[in-house]
Motif scaffolding. Structure first.
Motif, mmCIF file in Angstrom:
data_model
loop_
_atom_site.group_PDB
_atom_site.id
_atom_site.type_symbol
_atom_site.label_atom_id
_atom_site.label_comp_id
_atom_site.label_asym_id
_atom_site.label_seq_id
_atom_site.Cartn_x
_atom_site.Cartn_y
_atom_site.Cartn_z
ATOM 1 N N ALA A 1 0.833 -1.209 0.000
ATOM 2 C CA ALA A 1 0.000 0.000 0.000
ATOM 3 C C ALA A 1 0.865 1.255 0.000
ATOM 4 O O ALA A 1 0.576 2.220 -0.721
ATOM 5 C CB ALA A 1 -0.946 0.004 1.195
ATOM 6 N N LEU A 2 1.934 1.255 0.781
ATOM 7 C CA LEU A 2 2.831 2.401 0.805
ATOM 8 C C LEU A 2 3.451 2.621 -0.564
ATOM 9 O O LEU A 2 3.530 3.754 -1.048
ATOM 10 C CB LEU A 2 3.924 2.208 1.857
ATOM 11 N N ALA A 3 3.898 1.558 -1.212
ATOM 12 C CA ALA A 3 4.486 1.675 -2.556
ATOM 13 C C ALA A 3 3.484 2.291 -3.523
ATOM 14 O O ALA A 3 3.831 3.184 -4.312
ATOM 15 C CB ALA A 3 4.952 0.308 -3.048
ATOM 16 N N GLN A 4 2.233 1.854 -3.459
ATOM 17 C CA GLN A 4 1.190 2.415 -4.326
ATOM 18 C C GLN A 4 0.952 3.885 -4.012
ATOM 19 O O GLN A 4 0.796 4.702 -4.922
ATOM 20 C CB GLN A 4 -0.105 1.616 -4.185
ATOM 21 N N HIS A 5 0.960 4.239 -2.746
ATOM 22 C CA HIS A 5 0.739 5.634 -2.358
ATOM 23 C C HIS A 5 1.890 6.517 -2.844
ATOM 24 O O HIS A 5 1.660 7.657 -3.264
ATOM 25 C CB HIS A 5 0.567 5.752 -0.842
ATOM 26 N N ALA B 1 2.842 10.669 -9.223
ATOM 27 C CA ALA B 1 1.960 10.993 -10.349
ATOM 28 C C ALA B 1 1.154 12.261 -10.081
ATOM 29 O O ALA B 1 0.915 13.058 -10.991
ATOM 30 C CB ALA B 1 1.017 9.823 -10.633
ATOM 31 N N GLY B 2 0.755 12.471 -8.832
ATOM 32 C CA GLY B 2 -0.038 13.652 -8.484
ATOM 33 C C GLY B 2 0.681 14.959 -8.774
ATOM 34 O O GLY B 2 0.055 15.963 -9.069
ATOM 35 N N ARG C 1 1.964 13.036 -0.070
ATOM 36 C CA ARG C 1 2.157 13.757 -1.347
ATOM 37 C C ARG C 1 3.055 14.963 -1.162
ATOM 38 O O ARG C 1 3.973 15.185 -1.945
ATOM 39 C CB ARG C 1 0.808 14.236 -1.901
ATOM 40 N N GLU C 2 2.816 15.737 -0.125
ATOM 41 C CA GLU C 2 3.623 16.931 0.126
ATOM 42 C C GLU C 2 5.064 16.543 0.467
ATOM 43 O O GLU C 2 6.012 17.187 0.010
ATOM 44 C CB GLU C 2 3.011 17.756 1.263
#
Length: 150
Positions: free
Chosen positions: A17-21, A27-28, A127-128
């Motif tokens: 899940a962390l890798a996906q995030h 990408a964001g 993200r930040e």
């Protein structure tokens, strides 16, 4: 402002899940870096061997993220092992760590971590953090040229 350059990021984690995030965070912000995710260095190195007799050339890694959340001892061992290898001495090692344990943080720096970042609990914080990390390591800091890393 310099032209955008794709970077190779190595993520060592067992947390899918962390890798996906992290991929979503990259990408964001339209950071089209190539994220290579493996559970550990042995799996990463084995991936270069492939099915044939001859080893594939490994990508030059520009930054290594180590995220064994909840296992700071494994983070420390990984940093220690990487810093023993000449190829990894100039690659920035960024550790994502849950909690705020000053003793563990100090040990990680003593063994060669370049940054120890508290892992945020919410996706917007991650993200930040990824955007700030990208800006710092690839726009602010001057890293050695590739020829000195190999």
């Amino acid at each position: 402002m310099p032209a955008f350059r794709h970077r190779h990021l190595l993520l060592l984690t067992e947390d899918v899940a962390l890798a996906q995030h992290i991929e979503q965070a990259l990408a964001g912000y339209q950071l089209n870096h190539l994220l290579h995710t493996f559970t550990d260095m042995h799996q990463y190195q084995a991936s270069a061997l492939g099915p044939g007799v001859e080893a594939k050339p490994m990508a030059r890694i520009d930054l290594c993220l180590i995220a064994y959340l909840g296992d700071s001892e494994r983070c420390r061992r990984t940093v220690e092992e990487l810093r023993l290898l000449p190829r990894w001495r100039s690659v920035p090692l960024v550790i994502l760590m849950e909690g705020d344990n000053p003793t563990q943080r100090r040990l990680l720096y003593q063994f060669g971590a370049n940054s120890v970042l508290r892992f945020p609990l919410r996706f917007d914080g991650l993200r930040e953090l990824i955007r700030t990390m990208d800006n710092y390591w690839f726009d602010v800091v001057t890293l050695p040229p590739a020829s000195h890393l190999e």
